[in-house]
Design an enzyme around this catalytic site. Structure first.
Site, PDB file in Angstrom:
ATOM      1  N   GLY A   1      -3.892  -4.741  -0.069  1.00 47.54           N
ATOM      2  CA  GLY A   1      -4.632  -3.672   0.594  1.00 47.54           C
ATOM      3  C   GLY A   1      -6.092  -3.706   0.165  1.00 47.54           C
TER       4      GLY A   1
ATOM      5  N   GLY B   1      -2.267   1.127  -4.133  1.00 46.60           N
ATOM      6  CA  GLY B   1      -3.557   1.817  -4.224  1.00 46.60           C
ATOM      7  C   GLY B   1      -3.744   2.607  -5.510  1.00 46.60           C
TER       8      GLY B   1
ATOM      9  N   SER C   1      -1.533  -3.128  -5.486  1.00 45.60           N
ATOM     10  CA  SER C   1      -2.621  -3.409  -6.420  1.00 45.60           C
ATOM     11  C   SER C   1      -2.736  -4.881  -6.819  1.00 45.60           C
ATOM     12  CB  SER C   1      -2.503  -2.510  -7.660  1.00 45.60           C
ATOM     13  OG  SER C   1      -2.563  -1.137  -7.275  1.00 45.60           O
TER      14      SER C   1
ATOM     15  N   GLU D   1       3.204   3.787   3.873  1.00 43.25           N
ATOM     16  CA  GLU D   1       2.347   4.863   4.385  1.00 43.25           C
ATOM     17  C   GLU D   1       2.839   5.347   5.750  1.00 43.25           C
ATOM     18  OE1 GLU D   1      -1.361   2.788   3.880  1.00 43.25           O
ATOM     19  OE2 GLU D   1      -1.151   2.981   1.700  1.00 43.25           O
TER      20      GLU D   1
ATOM     21  N   ASN E   1      -3.959  -6.253   4.410  1.00 44.81           N
ATOM     22  CA  ASN E   1      -3.741  -5.055   5.224  1.00 44.81           C
ATOM     23  C   ASN E   1      -4.997  -4.200   5.113  1.00 44.81           C
ATOM     24  OD1 ASN E   1      -2.926  -2.630   6.323  1.00 44.81           O
ATOM     25  ND2 ASN E   1      -1.363  -2.192   4.757  1.00 44.81           N
ATOM     26  N   TRP E   2      -5.769  -4.163   6.200  1.00 42.32           N
ATOM     27  CA  TRP E   2      -7.053  -3.438   6.144  1.00 42.32           C
ATOM     28  C   TRP E   2      -6.891  -1.940   6.385  1.00 42.32           C
ATOM     29  CZ3 TRP E   2     -11.141  -7.107   8.908  1.00 42.32           C
ATOM     30  CH2 TRP E   2     -11.312  -8.248   8.101  1.00 42.32           C
ATOM     31  N   LYS E   3      -5.684  -1.504   6.669  1.00 37.62           N
ATOM     32  CA  LYS E   3      -5.412  -0.061   6.848  1.00 37.62           C
ATOM     33  C   LYS E   3      -6.445   0.553   7.810  1.00 37.62           C
ATOM     34  CE  LYS E   3      -3.095  -0.103   2.436  1.00 37.62           C
ATOM     35  NZ  LYS E   3      -2.637   0.611   1.268  1.00 37.62           N
TER      36      LYS E   3
ATOM     37  N   HIS F   1       5.524  -0.084   6.735  1.00 39.96           N
ATOM     38  CA  HIS F   1       4.721   0.131   5.520  1.00 39.96           C
ATOM     39  C   HIS F   1       5.016   1.521   4.962  1.00 39.96           C
ATOM     40  CE1 HIS F   1       1.260   0.793   2.943  1.00 39.96           C
ATOM     41  NE2 HIS F   1       1.154  -0.518   2.894  1.00 39.96           N
TER      42      HIS F   1
ATOM     43  N   GLU G   1       6.977  -3.671  -1.796  1.00 43.40           N
ATOM     44  CA  GLU G   1       5.822  -2.892  -2.244  1.00 43.40           C
ATOM     45  C   GLU G   1       6.308  -1.623  -2.922  1.00 43.40           C
ATOM     46  OE1 GLU G   1       2.119  -3.953   0.135  1.00 43.40           O
ATOM     47  OE2 GLU G   1       3.191  -2.508   1.344  1.00 43.40           O
TER      48      GLU G   1
END
Ligand code: PGA
Length: 252
Positions: free
Chosen positions: A236, A175, A215, A99, A11-13, A97, A169
């Site tokens: 991520g 992160g 992570s 976020e 996931n490159w966000k 997700h 997650e």
């Protein structure tokens, strides 16, 4: 022995321009050319999808999006639909997700609509669930996941779910450098699999892939993958670099 094919997803966000994305995708494509027994997916930003597809389409790396809107088209300024994603080469779409839930107001209901839209368009949903730090401390992990899974999959029937992937997650591990221990993750994965069994039967609970995210790094992936109910990872930070992501892909 697990008979489920692993999926390692990146996931490159909101990182990388199209040029930077192409560069990383090209390196990754070269580094994982020989990998035949793991499914690999990267989810760049929307603006990089077309360019990245050009680079990966003949290799083992598949393309995913990070989000979608549930209508196919219409006056919905700023949104992107499942058929649009499909038309630029996406095979997967990350949905729900944490976020998105935390910063963009996504709820179990909107997540459910998005999953339905993805399935209708034959995009494979990567359905994200996970508890916050507070919820874990209050011993609500299982009840939170029970609700997220039940509501997220509401109204769906068994034969719609064979391409669905679940990503567990824990929000406190995303992160932060804090990974769930292998045993902590396994315990929750087993619980999620039991929820799928309870709601949809054991043919699906045996075949559904449940990824761990939070992570994941080259040095912790092997131990996670040894757990009986962990079928891959949603990565991520460590997916932004082709070298570290390819090490995760080659976890054995
Ligand atoms: P992280 O992110 O690997 O940087 O913790 C995981 C994710 O948000 O999917």
């Amino acid at each position: 022995m697990k008979n489920r094919r692993p999926l390692i997803a990146g996931n490159w966000k909101m990182y990388k321009t199209p040029n930077e994305s192409v560069e990383t995708a090209r390196q990754l494509d070269q580094q994982v050319r020989s990998v035949a027994d793991v499914d690999i997916m990267i989810a760049p930003t929307f603006t990089a999808l077309t360019a990245v597809w050009e680079v990966v389409q003949n290799g083992p790396v598949t393309l995913g999006a990070q989000n979608l809107y549930w209508e196919a088209e219409g006056a919905y300024t700023g949104e992107i639909s499942a058929p649009m994603l499909k038309s630029v080469g996406c095979e997967y779409c990350i949905i729900g997700h944490s976020e998105r839930r935390q910063y963009f107001g996504e709820t179990d209901q909107t997540v459910n609509k998005k999953i339905q839209a993805a399935i209708k368009t034959k995009l494979k949903p990567v359905f994200c669930v996970g508890e916050t730090d507070k919820e874990r401390e209050a011993e609500q992990t299982f009840s939170v996941l029970d609700k997220q899974v039940k509501k997220g999959l509401e109204g769906l029937v068994l034969d719609q779910l064979n391409t669905l992937v679940i990503a567990y997650e824990p929000v406190w591990a995303i992160g932060t450098g804090k990974t769930a221990t292998d045993d902590q993750a396994q315990e929750v994965h087993q619980f999620i699999r039991s929820l799928v069994e309870k709601n949809f039967g054991n043919a699906l609970s045996d075949s559904i892939r449940i990824l761990y995210g939070g992570s994941v790094k080259p040095d912790n992936i092997a131990a996670l993958m040894k757990m009986p109910d962990i079928d891959g990872a949603l990565v991520g930070g460590a997916s932004l670099d082709a070298e570290s992501f390819s090490q995760i892909v080659k976890f054995k």
